[in-house]
Design an enzyme around this catalytic site. Structure first.
Site, mmCIF file in Angstrom:
data_model
loop_
_atom_site.group_PDB
_atom_site.id
_atom_site.type_symbol
_atom_site.label_atom_id
_atom_site.label_comp_id
_atom_site.label_asym_id
_atom_site.label_seq_id
_atom_site.Cartn_x
_atom_site.Cartn_y
_atom_site.Cartn_z
ATOM 1 N N ASP A 266 49.499 99.830 22.619
ATOM 2 C CA ASP A 266 50.045 98.802 21.742
ATOM 3 C C ASP A 266 49.595 99.045 20.300
ATOM 4 O O ASP A 266 48.486 98.707 19.920
ATOM 5 C CB ASP A 266 49.589 97.418 22.203
ATOM 6 C CG ASP A 266 50.149 96.312 21.317
ATOM 7 O OD1 ASP A 266 51.135 96.572 20.607
ATOM 8 O OD2 ASP A 266 49.595 95.197 21.343
ATOM 9 N N LYS A 273 49.089 97.028 13.840
ATOM 10 C CA LYS A 273 47.701 96.596 13.857
ATOM 11 C C LYS A 273 46.886 97.380 12.822
ATOM 12 O O LYS A 273 47.268 98.493 12.430
ATOM 13 C CB LYS A 273 47.083 96.837 15.242
ATOM 14 C CG LYS A 273 47.700 96.030 16.358
ATOM 15 C CD LYS A 273 47.071 96.405 17.693
ATOM 16 C CE LYS A 273 47.687 95.636 18.846
ATOM 17 N NZ LYS A 273 47.326 94.218 18.843
ATOM 18 N N ARG A 347 54.091 88.837 25.664
ATOM 19 C CA ARG A 347 54.852 87.678 26.159
ATOM 20 C C ARG A 347 56.333 88.002 26.307
ATOM 21 O O ARG A 347 57.032 87.396 27.114
ATOM 22 C CB ARG A 347 54.637 86.480 25.229
ATOM 23 C CG ARG A 347 55.147 86.661 23.825
ATOM 24 C CD ARG A 347 54.520 85.701 22.840
ATOM 25 N NE ARG A 347 53.104 86.002 22.636
ATOM 26 C CZ ARG A 347 52.291 85.284 21.869
ATOM 27 N NH1 ARG A 347 52.742 84.213 21.243
ATOM 28 N NH2 ARG A 347 51.026 85.622 21.731
#
Length: 497
Positions: A266, A273, A347
């Site tokens: 991720d 990030k 999610r």
């Protein structure tokens, strides 16, 4: 690792005999034989205040050939009125780590018989050894070609060994499954892509005996899983969707569906990030790893349940084709999602997964995910958050947590949190407007896709991985979730839905 059961009245030739004992100002009767053989060195140490049995105290007494064991290791568990499973596991891990360079060890559990059942002691003694002995060194050059490693443990228990053989087998299966999950999570992302995770799951399915179906990108598109596809768009690695199944087709049994987030790396996507610690994002598939480990245990133990594991697998990468903040996609259930932050991707893939779970008509649906950094802010690295729409399911998970020392803490989902996820141009946004209560709002998003299913969400962001040594783990993956889900499934097997 060879673990054997043995009566405490039998002599045991080994490198070290571990004896957990409670805090005391006099020598316990069960230690008198060792004390006499060692010329009362143990009792003198107690009388002089050098040895108390306080929690974590480790005292080694060489036997100088006077006992079958070369050394006696007294492992203090502290005050007897405070002794619980958490303390027991801490002490066992500490003691085992002092013995890992030995070839053989034994552990005498009779001094704790009034605090735990014999089955509990055997199970904890065995599973803690698997945890303490775990290493992940496959990518390191072996400078020491012949390290001495603990290869054999004798567990001394007061009842006949055959009475606990099934418990020992369960402990060995569980310990191996937890370490399998740790291996999957610890493996670098270039060696654990969606395709390589699938290969690892196939090997375990063959080994443990559960079924495995693989949905490829074309299948995912046909199902209308646009949320999962949105996350995968920026990666050259195509997504996969795995369906793991124990007791396939047994609709006469209670059905439980476990859904595990499987983002094999991720980066955050376009909402990228910071570079600091981004390497840790190889662990963002810890939920999927726990599901594979749990299916392995359930299958080998032949639990009388219909158990389904769902693992959506993808990378989340930035690219010219990647999903942009502000894009809108339609999930499998027809809901439109405004993607305001591409780093809130877990999610998204779980939303489609929870929709897919409906076809199994589960009695209970549980998802596990390293979902939010906010969970670490709230609970640190000591517990997972649990949220959901079914009080009985959450109560069962709390009971299971107490049986395995994988802690959980319940958070609410109130209407105000749902309101914060409303979008002006879609059915729902993937993050809230307030920027607060991130763990709760992540769960509130998932709730919209769980529908009427009895559902619980476990945010394991703070407990799936550790960056420093902890009593239960070296730095790296912890295997969190396998023990918790196993205890939940065992409770369900005995109490029913």
């Amino acid at each position: 690792m060879k673990i054997q059961l043995q009566s405490p009245d039998r002599s045991c030739e080994c490198n070290v005999m571990i004896v957990p004992w409670c805090k005391s100002d006099t020598i316990p009767a069960q230690l008198s034989g060792y004390d006499a053989a060692l010329s009362h060195e143990i009792s003198r140490s107690i009388e002089q205040g050098k040895l108390e049995g306080k929690e974590g105290e480790m005292a080694v007494f060489p036997s100088y050939g006077k006992l079958p064991a070369k050394r006696i290791l007294l492992a203090g568990v502290g005050s007897p009125d405070k002794l619980d499973r958490h303390i027991l596991r801490k002490v066992l891990h500490t003691a085992y780590r002092q013995c890992l360079r030995d070839e053989t060890a034994a552990i005498r559990l009779s001094l704790l018989a009034s605090h735990f059942s014999a089955d509990e002691l055997v199970f904890e003694a065995a599973t803690c050894l698997y945890s303490a002995a775990y290493t992940f060194d496959r990518y390191q050059e072996k400078l020491d070609k012949t390290p001495s490693r603990l290869s054999s443990l004798f567990i001394q228990i007061d009842r006949k060994a055959k009475d606990h053989a099934a418990v020992l087998r369960e402990a060995e299966i569980t310990g191996n499954a937890i370490n399998l999950a740790r291996d999957l999570v610890n493996t670098p992302a270039n060696h654990m892509t969606p395709a390589l995770f699938t290969e690892a799951a196939l090997r375990e399915a063959k080994n443990a005996g559960f079924g495995l179906q693989i949905l490829e990108q074309k299948d995912i598109q046909e199902l209308g899983m646009e949320a999962l596809l949105a996350v995968s768009r920026g990666s050259t690695e195509p997504p996969k969707f795995l369906i793991l199944e124990h007791n396939t087709g047994r609709t006469d049994l209670p059905t439980v569906v476990l859904a595990g987030k499987g983002v094999t790396f991720d980066s955050g996507g376009i909402s990228i990030k910071p570079s600091r610690n981004m390497h840790e994002m190889k662990t963002d598939m810890a939920g999927a790893a726990a599901v594979v480990g749990t299916l392995s245990v359930a299958s080998q133990l032949k639990l009388p349940l219909h158990l389904v594991g769902l693992t959506p697998l993808t990378e989340n990468m930035p690219d010219g084709r990647a999903t942009r903040p502000g894009d809108i996609v339609k999930a499998m259930n027809g809901k439109t999602i405004e993607i305001l932050n591409t780093d809130a991707e877990g999610r998204l893939i779980l939303g489609d997964t929870l929709c897919y779970a409906e076809r199994f008509k589960p009695d209970y649906l549980i998802d596990l995910a390293t979902l939010t950094g906010a969970c670490i802010v709230a609970l640190g690295h000591e517990a997972a958050a649990v949220l959901g729409n079914n009080a009985h399911l959450i109560d069962l998970l709390k009971q299971a947590s107490g049986l395995c020392d994988e802690r959980i803490w319940q958070l609410p989902i109130w209407e105000e949190y749902r309101e914060d996820l409303k979008s002006d141009i879609a059915d729902i946004a993937n993050i809230g407007k307030s920027g607060a209560a991130g763990t709760i709002e992540g769960a509130a998003f998932l709730e919209a896709f769980a529908g009427s299913q009895a559902w619980a969400h476990l945010d394991i962001a703070g407990v799936a991985n550790t960056t420093k040594p902890r009593f239960y783990s070296i730095p790296g993956a912890t295997g969190y979730g396998v023990s918790l889900l196993l205890q939940f499934l065992k409770l369900l097997s005995t109490t029913g839905v």
